[in-house]
Design an enzyme around this catalytic site. Structure first.
Site, PDB file in Angstrom:
ATOM      1  N   CYS A  11       0.836  -1.209   0.000  1.00 10.49           N
ATOM      2  CA  CYS A  11       0.000   0.000   0.000  1.00 10.49           C
ATOM      3  C   CYS A  11       0.871   1.260   0.000  1.00 10.49           C
ATOM      4  CB  CYS A  11      -0.912  -0.002   1.226  1.00 10.49           C
ATOM      5  SG  CYS A  11      -1.854   1.519   1.407  1.00 10.49           S
TER       6      CYS A  11
HETATM    7  N1  MHO Z   1      -6.239  -2.017   2.977  1.00  7.34           N
HETATM    8  C1  MHO Z   1      -6.208  -0.651   2.551  1.00  7.34           C
HETATM    9  C2  MHO Z   1      -5.266  -0.451   1.419  1.00  7.34           C
HETATM   10  C3  MHO Z   1      -5.136   0.956   0.992  1.00  7.34           C
HETATM   11  S1  MHO Z   1      -3.948   1.134  -0.105  1.00  7.34           S
HETATM   12  C4  MHO Z   1      -3.786   2.654  -0.621  1.00  7.34           C
HETATM   13  C5  MHO Z   1      -7.602  -0.230   2.149  1.00  7.34           C
HETATM   14  O1  MHO Z   1      -8.332  -1.077   1.625  1.00  7.34           O
HETATM   15  O2  MHO Z   1      -7.946   0.921   2.333  1.00  7.34           O
HETATM   16  O3  MHO Z   1      -4.027   0.221  -1.155  1.00  7.34           O
END
Ligand code: MHO
Length: 166
Positions: A11
């Site tokens: 992420c």
């Molecule tokens: N588990 C996080 C990931 C965010 S990232 C920018 C969400 O689903 O918000 O991929």
């Protein structure tokens, strides 16, 4: 700012934050975005499905010095995430979260391979680093709200696999 380094390590909110924290005070700029895929106009929604094959990535522009230089950046990249989990980082699963060093030129490729071999030997005996080392392709900046996301949203999600391992 004369050089550019591009990494994917899960992420991109936490990846950008980790580099910003560690290199605070240095002369560098970061942007999060999408690269390594096939769609010609990726956006967060598309990339989240995995169908475009883009990775969430960080681009760093810097003037090399004793602290910020390509070998040091590659080593820091390995310190701040787990390079042994294929197509996932912590709880985030999907090809968009894969671990990649996107190299700009032959010299970066040589250094990336060398640092990877050293980290493999020193820190991951008995495990395999699955990080891809591939030439950088087209880069797409992510939407503005993703840039410096954790500064704008201090309580926002930060991948728990983003911490310094040594
Ligand atoms: N588990 C996080 C990931 C965010 S990232 C920018 C969400 O689903 O918000 O991929």
């Amino acid at each position: 700012m004369t050089e550019i380094a591009t990494f994917a390590a899960g992420c991109f909110w936490g990846v950008e934050k980790a580099f910003q924290r560690f290199y605070k005070g240095e002369n560098f700029e970061t942007a999060v975005g999408y690269t390594g895929g096939s769609d010609s106009s990726p956006d967060y929604k598309k990339v989240c499905t995995g169908s475009t094959k883009h990775a969430e990535a960080l681009q760093i522009r810097y003037t090399p010095n004793e602290k910020i230089n390509y070998p040091a950046l590659v080593e820091f990249f390995y310190r701040m995430h787990d390079p042994t989990t294929l197509n996932s980082q912590g709880p985030d699963v999907g090809t968009q979260y894969r671990s990649v060093i996107f190299t700009h030129g032959a010299e970066q490729e040589r250094i990336a391979k060398q640092v990877t071999a050293e980290v493999q030997e020193k820190h991951y005996k008995g495990k395999t680093i699955v990080t891809e080392i591939v030439p950088a392709g087209e880069w797409f900046d992510a939407e503005e709200y993703h840039q410096k996301y954790l500064d704008k949203n201090p309580e926002g999600y930060e991948c728990p696999s983003h911490f310094l391992r040594w």
